[in-house]
Design a protein around this motif. Structure first.
Motif, PDB file in Angstrom:
ATOM      1  N   VAL A 135       0.621  -1.149  -0.125  1.00 41.26           N
ATOM      2  CA  VAL A 135       0.113  -0.022   0.039  1.00 41.26           C
ATOM      3  C   VAL A 135       0.878   1.146   0.141  1.00 41.26           C
ATOM      4  N   SER A 136       0.398   2.274  -0.563  1.00 36.60           N
ATOM      5  CA  SER A 136       1.387   3.696  -0.598  1.00 36.60           C
ATOM      6  C   SER A 136       1.137   4.150   0.747  1.00 36.60           C
ATOM      7  N   PRO A 137       2.209   4.919   1.228  1.00 36.93           N
ATOM      8  CA  PRO A 137       2.048   5.565   2.556  1.00 36.93           C
ATOM      9  C   PRO A 137       0.985   6.584   2.760  1.00 36.93           C
ATOM     10  N   ASN A 138       0.262   7.173   1.618  1.00 37.22           N
ATOM     11  CA  ASN A 138      -1.028   8.018   1.810  1.00 37.22           C
ATOM     12  C   ASN A 138      -2.213   7.047   1.985  1.00 37.22           C
ATOM     13  N   ALA A 139      -2.114   5.795   1.543  1.00 42.46           N
ATOM     14  CA  ALA A 139      -3.354   5.045   1.780  1.00 42.46           C
ATOM     15  C   ALA A 139      -3.320   4.142   2.807  1.00 42.46           C
ATOM     16  N   LEU A 140      -2.078   4.093   3.816  1.00 40.65           N
ATOM     17  CA  LEU A 140      -1.962   3.043   4.954  1.00 40.65           C
ATOM     18  C   LEU A 140      -3.002   3.529   6.011  1.00 40.65           C
ATOM     19  N   PHE A 141      -3.222   4.467   6.305  1.00 46.89           N
ATOM     20  CA  PHE A 141      -4.238   4.780   7.453  1.00 46.89           C
ATOM     21  C   PHE A 141      -5.470   4.392   7.288  1.00 46.89           C
ATOM     22  N   SER A 142      -5.962   4.647   5.972  1.00 47.73           N
ATOM     23  CA  SER A 142      -7.462   4.243   5.688  1.00 47.73           C
ATOM     24  C   SER A 142      -7.523   2.740   5.793  1.00 47.73           C
ATOM     25  N   PHE A 143      -6.444   2.165   4.965  1.00 49.37           N
ATOM     26  CA  PHE A 143      -6.284   0.617   4.952  1.00 49.37           C
ATOM     27  C   PHE A 143      -6.239   0.038   6.309  1.00 49.37           C
ATOM     28  N   ALA A 144      -5.497   0.758   7.049  1.00 58.51           N
ATOM     29  CA  ALA A 144      -5.126   0.242   8.636  1.00 58.51           C
ATOM     30  C   ALA A 144      -6.662   0.009   9.266  1.00 58.51           C
ATOM     31  N   ASN A 145      -7.366   1.308   9.082  1.00 60.55           N
ATOM     32  CA  ASN A 145      -8.647   1.520   9.758  1.00 60.55           C
ATOM     33  C   ASN A 145      -9.547   0.328   9.212  1.00 60.55           C
ATOM     34  N   GLU A 146      -9.493   0.039   8.015  1.00 58.38           N
ATOM     35  CA  GLU A 146     -10.489  -1.238   7.648  1.00 58.38           C
ATOM     36  C   GLU A 146      -9.959  -2.360   8.271  1.00 58.38           C
ATOM     37  N   VAL A 147      -8.528  -2.725   8.350  1.00 59.17           N
ATOM     38  CA  VAL A 147      -8.102  -3.843   8.629  1.00 59.17           C
ATOM     39  C   VAL A 147      -8.246  -4.032  10.247  1.00 59.17           C
ATOM     40  N   SER A 148      -8.521  -2.952  10.858  1.00 56.04           N
ATOM     41  CA  SER A 148      -8.612  -2.962  12.205  1.00 56.04           C
ATOM     42  C   SER A 148     -10.027  -3.440  12.856  1.00 56.04           C
ATOM     43  N   GLN A 149     -10.658  -3.728  11.851  1.00 54.89           N
ATOM     44  CA  GLN A 149     -12.237  -4.149  12.096  1.00 54.89           C
ATOM     45  C   GLN A 149     -12.139  -5.663  11.926  1.00 54.89           C
ATOM     46  N   MET A 150     -11.210  -6.182  11.481  1.00 55.01           N
ATOM     47  CA  MET A 150     -11.029  -7.710  11.366  1.00 55.01           C
ATOM     48  C   MET A 150     -10.839  -8.458  12.588  1.00 55.01           C
ATOM     49  N   LYS A 151     -11.346  -8.983  12.996  1.00 58.34           N
ATOM     50  CA  LYS A 151     -11.291  -9.639  14.499  1.00 58.34           C
ATOM     51  C   LYS A 151     -10.088 -10.885  14.344  1.00 58.34           C
ATOM     52  N   HIS A 152      -9.930 -11.536  13.276  1.00 55.28           N
ATOM     53  CA  HIS A 152      -9.073 -12.677  13.029  1.00 55.28           C
ATOM     54  C   HIS A 152      -7.632 -12.247  12.411  1.00 55.28           C
ATOM     55  N   ILE A 153      -7.326 -11.007  12.547  1.00 53.46           N
ATOM     56  CA  ILE A 153      -5.975 -10.454  11.932  1.00 53.46           C
ATOM     57  C   ILE A 153      -5.523  -9.507  12.882  1.00 53.46           C
ATOM     58  N   GLN A 154      -4.099  -9.898  13.228  1.00 51.30           N
ATOM     59  CA  GLN A 154      -3.510  -9.231  14.403  1.00 51.30           C
ATOM     60  C   GLN A 154      -2.510  -8.348  13.667  1.00 51.30           C
ATOM     61  N   VAL A 155      -2.312  -6.972  13.404  1.00 51.62           N
ATOM     62  CA  VAL A 155      -1.318  -6.355  12.972  1.00 51.62           C
ATOM     63  C   VAL A 155      -0.122  -6.065  13.703  1.00 51.62           C
ATOM     64  N   VAL A 156       0.927  -6.644  13.474  1.00 51.05           N
ATOM     65  CA  VAL A 156       2.216  -6.722  14.270  1.00 51.05           C
ATOM     66  C   VAL A 156       3.340  -5.724  13.997  1.00 51.05           C
ATOM     67  N   GLY A 157       3.196  -5.391  12.631  1.00 47.53           N
ATOM     68  CA  GLY A 157       4.089  -4.196  12.238  1.00 47.53           C
ATOM     69  C   GLY A 157       4.007  -3.865  10.944  1.00 47.53           C
ATOM     70  N   LEU A 158       5.010  -3.193  10.233  1.00 44.12           N
ATOM     71  CA  LEU A 158       5.006  -2.830   9.004  1.00 44.12           C
ATOM     72  C   LEU A 158       6.206  -3.322   8.257  1.00 44.12           C
ATOM     73  N   MET A 159       6.114  -3.497   7.037  1.00 34.90           N
ATOM     74  CA  MET A 159       7.106  -4.229   6.126  1.00 34.90           C
ATOM     75  C   MET A 159       7.213  -3.293   5.016  1.00 34.90           C
ATOM     76  N   THR A 160       8.608  -3.402   4.614  1.00 33.25           N
ATOM     77  CA  THR A 160       8.850  -2.760   3.282  1.00 33.25           C
ATOM     78  C   THR A 160       9.933  -3.327   2.642  1.00 33.25           C
ATOM     79  N   MET A 161      10.184  -3.332   1.200  1.00 35.91           N
ATOM     80  CA  MET A 161      11.386  -3.594   0.359  1.00 35.91           C
ATOM     81  C   MET A 161      11.902  -2.242  -0.209  1.00 35.91           C
ATOM     82  N   ALA A 162      13.201  -1.993   0.328  1.00 36.92           N
ATOM     83  CA  ALA A 162      14.034  -0.711  -0.150  1.00 36.92           C
ATOM     84  C   ALA A 162      14.378  -1.199  -1.752  1.00 36.92           C
ATOM     85  N   PRO A 163      14.772   0.044  -2.353  1.00 40.77           N
ATOM     86  CA  PRO A 163      15.557  -0.409  -3.545  1.00 40.77           C
ATOM     87  C   PRO A 163      16.676  -0.892  -3.252  1.00 40.77           C
ATOM     88  N   PHE A 164      17.298  -1.774  -4.327  1.00 41.10           N
ATOM     89  CA  PHE A 164      18.292  -2.357  -4.285  1.00 41.10           C
ATOM     90  C   PHE A 164      19.551  -1.353  -4.807  1.00 41.10           C
TER      91      PHE A 164
END
Length: 226
Positions: A135-164
């Motif tokens: 997800v883009s940084p700008n979309a992260l918070f709206s995405f997180a808000n939706e995921v927060s309503q899901m009872k069987h997902i526990q968000v434990v962190g963020l992941m990224t892949m940097a350019p090589f």
């Protein structure tokens, strides 16, 4: 060098980086990325104490898990197709690549049917590269808000892949931004619990990632060779 020697060398580098930036070594965990290794080498890694294993291709990952899962903690770190969700969530302890709402809904559905909670990292495309998932940084918070309503997902962190990047430190801004986003998520209390982790840093840039707050390093070639 053999695998034990490589592991010792990597742990020394982690120790020195933590010391130089004022962190404790036990704040940083290694995920041994075994997707290009054989079953035998994966088992050897587990025997040497690499208790966290990372796989990214569902078919290969499931066959290794069937043989070796009692010996470690398993992380799915690759792009996850929705039709593979059931096979992954019932086997793997962590998913590092939650990157779209259709995937979140499928994880929630399958986890609910199994009566389990799945630990997930939201993948963020901080660099903006078209070749990268997330997800883009700008979309992260709206995405997180939706995921927060899901009872069987526990968000434990963020992941990224940097350019090589060949230049040491060129990925620093990407890692720094991911940490800022994680801290903003916590400040906004979107999930109602603390989100502690940052899955960032690979074989070519893990020392910079540690300096910027990484808690999980995804290391392949530096441990197993090219």
């Amino acid at each position: 060098m053999d695998l034990q020697e490589r592991l010792t060398a990597v742990e020394h580098r982690i120790q020195e980086t933590c010391r130089s930036c004022g962190r404790k070594k036990d704040e940083v965990q290694i995920i041994a990325v075994t997707k290009y290794t054989t079953m035998r080498v994966t088992e050897q890694a587990l025997q040497l104490g690499m208790s966290h294993v990372g796989e990214s291709r569902a078919k290969d990952a499931c066959s290794k898990w069937e043989a070796l899962h009692l010996k470690g903690t398993w992380h799915f770190i690759g792009h996850l197709q929705t039709n593979k969700v059931k096979e992954i969530v019932k086997r793997f302890d962590y998913i590092h690549s939650l990157d779209r709402m259709s995937l979140a809904k499928e994880i929630e559905k399958k986890a609910a049917s199994l009566n389990i909670t799945v630990k997930c990292f939201i993948q963020v495309n901080v660099s903006g590269e078209e070749s990268k998932q997330g997800v883009s940084p700008n979309a992260l918070f709206s995405f997180a808000n939706e995921v927060s309503q899901m009872k069987h997902i526990q968000v434990v962190g963020l992941m990224t892949m940097a350019p090589f990047e060949s230049k040491v430190g060129a990925t620093r801004s990407v890692f720094r931004r991911l940490k800022q986003l994680r801290d903003e998520l916590n400040d906004q209390k979107i999930f109602g619990y603390h989100v502690p982790h940052l899955s960032m840093g690979m074989s070519n840039d893990f020392e910079v990632a540690i300096e910027e707050g990484a808690t999980w390093l995804r290391l392949g070639s530096v441990l197993f060779g090219e």
